[in-house]
Write a protein that holds these residues in place. Structure first.
Motif, PDB file in Angstrom:
ATOM      1  N   LYS A   1       0.844  -1.198   0.000  1.00  0.00           N
ATOM      2  CA  LYS A   1       0.000   0.000   0.000  1.00  0.00           C
ATOM      3  C   LYS A   1       0.874   1.240   0.000  1.00  0.00           C
ATOM      4  O   LYS A   1       1.937   1.252   0.617  1.00  0.00           O
ATOM      5  CB  LYS A   1      -0.898   0.030   1.232  1.00  0.00           C
ATOM      6  CG  LYS A   1      -1.940  -1.066   1.251  1.00  0.00           C
ATOM      7  CD  LYS A   1      -2.977  -0.827   2.313  1.00  0.00           C
ATOM      8  CE  LYS A   1      -2.507  -1.281   3.668  1.00  0.00           C
ATOM      9  NZ  LYS A   1      -3.580  -1.224   4.671  1.00  0.00           N
ATOM     10  N   VAL A   2       0.379   2.278  -0.669  1.00  0.00           N
ATOM     11  CA  VAL A   2       1.052   3.572  -0.682  1.00  0.00           C
ATOM     12  C   VAL A   2       0.031   4.625  -0.279  1.00  0.00           C
ATOM     13  O   VAL A   2      -1.071   4.673  -0.844  1.00  0.00           O
ATOM     14  CB  VAL A   2       1.620   3.903  -2.079  1.00  0.00           C
ATOM     15  CG1 VAL A   2       2.191   5.313  -2.121  1.00  0.00           C
ATOM     16  CG2 VAL A   2       2.660   2.882  -2.491  1.00  0.00           C
TER      17      VAL A   2
ATOM     18  N   GLY B   1      -0.160   8.341 -12.290  1.00  0.00           N
ATOM     19  CA  GLY B   1      -1.480   8.771 -12.752  1.00  0.00           C
ATOM     20  C   GLY B   1      -2.621   8.260 -11.893  1.00  0.00           C
ATOM     21  O   GLY B   1      -3.689   7.948 -12.418  1.00  0.00           O
ATOM     22  N   ILE B   2      -2.417   8.189 -10.599  1.00  0.00           N
ATOM     23  CA  ILE B   2      -3.469   7.711  -9.697  1.00  0.00           C
ATOM     24  C   ILE B   2      -4.399   8.877  -9.405  1.00  0.00           C
ATOM     25  O   ILE B   2      -4.010   9.872  -8.835  1.00  0.00           O
ATOM     26  CB  ILE B   2      -2.863   7.147  -8.396  1.00  0.00           C
ATOM     27  CG1 ILE B   2      -1.977   5.947  -8.738  1.00  0.00           C
ATOM     28  CG2 ILE B   2      -3.959   6.773  -7.405  1.00  0.00           C
ATOM     29  CD1 ILE B   2      -1.155   5.445  -7.580  1.00  0.00           C
ATOM     30  N   ARG B   3      -5.658   8.733  -9.832  1.00  0.00           N
ATOM     31  CA  ARG B   3      -6.634   9.803  -9.684  1.00  0.00           C
ATOM     32  C   ARG B   3      -7.765   9.454  -8.731  1.00  0.00           C
ATOM     33  O   ARG B   3      -8.505  10.315  -8.294  1.00  0.00           O
ATOM     34  CB  ARG B   3      -7.199  10.169 -11.049  1.00  0.00           C
ATOM     35  CG  ARG B   3      -6.154  10.782 -11.955  1.00  0.00           C
ATOM     36  CD  ARG B   3      -6.729  11.133 -13.314  1.00  0.00           C
ATOM     37  NE  ARG B   3      -5.713  11.646 -14.194  1.00  0.00           N
ATOM     38  CZ  ARG B   3      -4.922  10.914 -14.952  1.00  0.00           C
ATOM     39  NH1 ARG B   3      -5.014   9.601 -14.925  1.00  0.00           N
ATOM     40  NH2 ARG B   3      -4.018  11.461 -15.735  1.00  0.00           N
ATOM     41  N   SER B   4      -7.927   8.171  -8.462  1.00  0.00           N
ATOM     42  CA  SER B   4      -8.995   7.768  -7.548  1.00  0.00           C
ATOM     43  C   SER B   4      -8.443   6.746  -6.558  1.00  0.00           C
ATOM     44  O   SER B   4      -7.498   6.031  -6.843  1.00  0.00           O
ATOM     45  CB  SER B   4     -10.189   7.191  -8.320  1.00  0.00           C
ATOM     46  OG  SER B   4      -9.820   6.011  -8.998  1.00  0.00           O
ATOM     47  N   ILE B   5      -9.095   6.719  -5.408  1.00  0.00           N
ATOM     48  CA  ILE B   5      -8.689   5.821  -4.334  1.00  0.00           C
ATOM     49  C   ILE B   5      -9.848   4.887  -4.039  1.00  0.00           C
ATOM     50  O   ILE B   5     -10.968   5.361  -3.885  1.00  0.00           O
ATOM     51  CB  ILE B   5      -8.325   6.629  -3.062  1.00  0.00           C
ATOM     52  CG1 ILE B   5      -7.248   7.652  -3.386  1.00  0.00           C
ATOM     53  CG2 ILE B   5      -7.911   5.719  -1.932  1.00  0.00           C
ATOM     54  CD1 ILE B   5      -5.953   7.081  -3.887  1.00  0.00           C
ATOM     55  N   PRO B   6      -9.648   3.612  -3.967  1.00  0.00           N
ATOM     56  CA  PRO B   6      -8.396   2.904  -4.165  1.00  0.00           C
ATOM     57  C   PRO B   6      -8.112   2.647  -5.651  1.00  0.00           C
ATOM     58  O   PRO B   6      -9.033   2.515  -6.453  1.00  0.00           O
ATOM     59  CB  PRO B   6      -8.616   1.592  -3.426  1.00  0.00           C
ATOM     60  CG  PRO B   6     -10.076   1.336  -3.569  1.00  0.00           C
ATOM     61  CD  PRO B   6     -10.720   2.702  -3.533  1.00  0.00           C
ATOM     62  N   THR B   7      -6.853   2.578  -5.977  1.00  0.00           N
ATOM     63  CA  THR B   7      -6.394   2.145  -7.294  1.00  0.00           C
ATOM     64  C   THR B   7      -5.372   1.046  -7.071  1.00  0.00           C
ATOM     65  O   THR B   7      -4.436   1.210  -6.294  1.00  0.00           O
ATOM     66  CB  THR B   7      -5.748   3.301  -8.078  1.00  0.00           C
ATOM     67  OG1 THR B   7      -6.735   4.289  -8.356  1.00  0.00           O
ATOM     68  CG2 THR B   7      -5.155   2.817  -9.397  1.00  0.00           C
ATOM     69  N   LEU B   8      -5.575  -0.069  -7.738  1.00  0.00           N
ATOM     70  CA  LEU B   8      -4.631  -1.185  -7.680  1.00  0.00           C
ATOM     71  C   LEU B   8      -3.857  -1.208  -8.996  1.00  0.00           C
ATOM     72  O   LEU B   8      -4.457  -1.134 -10.068  1.00  0.00           O
ATOM     73  CB  LEU B   8      -5.366  -2.510  -7.512  1.00  0.00           C
ATOM     74  CG  LEU B   8      -6.196  -2.659  -6.238  1.00  0.00           C
ATOM     75  CD1 LEU B   8      -7.082  -3.896  -6.337  1.00  0.00           C
ATOM     76  CD2 LEU B   8      -5.297  -2.767  -5.047  1.00  0.00           C
ATOM     77  N   ILE B   9      -2.544  -1.286  -8.900  1.00  0.00           N
ATOM     78  CA  ILE B   9      -1.701  -1.386 -10.080  1.00  0.00           C
ATOM     79  C   ILE B   9      -0.783  -2.579  -9.880  1.00  0.00           C
ATOM     80  O   ILE B   9      -0.129  -2.710  -8.849  1.00  0.00           O
ATOM     81  CB  ILE B   9      -0.859  -0.115 -10.308  1.00  0.00           C
ATOM     82  CG1 ILE B   9      -1.745   1.129 -10.355  1.00  0.00           C
ATOM     83  CG2 ILE B   9      -0.050  -0.250 -11.601  1.00  0.00           C
ATOM     84  CD1 ILE B   9      -0.966   2.437 -10.422  1.00  0.00           C
TER      85      ILE B   9
ATOM     86  N   GLU C   1       2.491  10.664  -0.397  1.00  0.00           N
ATOM     87  CA  GLU C   1       3.395  10.434  -1.535  1.00  0.00           C
ATOM     88  C   GLU C   1       2.751  10.970  -2.819  1.00  0.00           C
ATOM     89  O   GLU C   1       2.493  10.236  -3.773  1.00  0.00           O
ATOM     90  CB  GLU C   1       3.700   8.937  -1.669  1.00  0.00           C
ATOM     91  CG  GLU C   1       4.345   8.327  -0.460  1.00  0.00           C
ATOM     92  CD  GLU C   1       5.746   8.857  -0.211  1.00  0.00           C
ATOM     93  OE1 GLU C   1       6.392   9.377  -1.158  1.00  0.00           O
ATOM     94  OE2 GLU C   1       6.208   8.758   0.941  1.00  0.00           O
ATOM     95  N   GLN C   2       2.486  12.262  -2.848  1.00  0.00           N
ATOM     96  CA  GLN C   2       1.790  12.868  -3.985  1.00  0.00           C
ATOM     97  C   GLN C   2       2.593  12.783  -5.282  1.00  0.00           C
ATOM     98  O   GLN C   2       2.011  12.626  -6.356  1.00  0.00           O
ATOM     99  CB  GLN C   2       1.420  14.309  -3.664  1.00  0.00           C
ATOM    100  CG  GLN C   2       0.371  14.391  -2.564  1.00  0.00           C
ATOM    101  CD  GLN C   2      -0.028  15.805  -2.234  1.00  0.00           C
ATOM    102  OE1 GLN C   2       0.389  16.763  -2.883  1.00  0.00           O
ATOM    103  NE2 GLN C   2      -0.852  15.960  -1.212  1.00  0.00           N
ATOM    104  N   ALA C   3       3.901  12.873  -5.206  1.00  0.00           N
ATOM    105  CA  ALA C   3       4.723  12.772  -6.416  1.00  0.00           C
ATOM    106  C   ALA C   3       4.607  11.380  -7.030  1.00  0.00           C
ATOM    107  O   ALA C   3       4.525  11.231  -8.257  1.00  0.00           O
ATOM    108  CB  ALA C   3       6.174  13.092  -6.099  1.00  0.00           C
ATOM    109  N   LEU C   4       4.563  10.375  -6.184  1.00  0.00           N
ATOM    110  CA  LEU C   4       4.413   9.007  -6.676  1.00  0.00           C
ATOM    111  C   LEU C   4       3.038   8.814  -7.309  1.00  0.00           C
ATOM    112  O   LEU C   4       2.916   8.190  -8.370  1.00  0.00           O
ATOM    113  CB  LEU C   4       4.630   8.016  -5.529  1.00  0.00           C
ATOM    114  CG  LEU C   4       4.721   6.550  -5.897  1.00  0.00           C
ATOM    115  CD1 LEU C   4       5.908   6.282  -6.801  1.00  0.00           C
ATOM    116  CD2 LEU C   4       4.830   5.710  -4.637  1.00  0.00           C
ATOM    117  N   ALA C   5       2.008   9.360  -6.670  1.00  0.00           N
ATOM    118  CA  ALA C   5       0.657   9.280  -7.230  1.00  0.00           C
ATOM    119  C   ALA C   5       0.605   9.948  -8.596  1.00  0.00           C
ATOM    120  O   ALA C   5      -0.003   9.424  -9.537  1.00  0.00           O
ATOM    121  CB  ALA C   5      -0.341   9.915  -6.276  1.00  0.00           C
TER     122      ALA C   5
END
Length: 70
Positions: free
Chosen positions: A20-21, A34-42, A26-30
């Motif tokens: 989990k992040v 390109g993580i725009r919604s929570i939760p996002t699984l990659i 960790e906004q730079a990582l998001a």
């Protein structure tokens, strides 16, 4: 979704490792991913994105999704 995530992580280990992040911390990582919604699984393999899924899922769904992607 945290309990489902933990259950899925236990079922998938050691073949697939879930982590989990905190994207607020960790906004730079998001932004990088390109993580725009929570939760996002990659799902990554050797640094390359294999699959992405947004929205809450139960443990069986997470396990199924990860298994199909690898």
């Amino acid at each position: 979704m945290a309990p489902a995530f933990e259950q899925a992580a236990a079922q998938l280990e050691p073949r697939i490792r879930l982590a989990k992040v905190n994207t607020e911390e960790e906004q730079a990582l998001a932004a990088r991913f390109g993580i725009r919604s929570i939760p996002t699984l990659i799902l990554f393999r050797q640094g390359h994105e294999l699959a992405r899924q947004s929205g809450a899922m139960g443990a069986p769904d997470i396990v199924r999704w990860a298994g199909q992607a690898v």
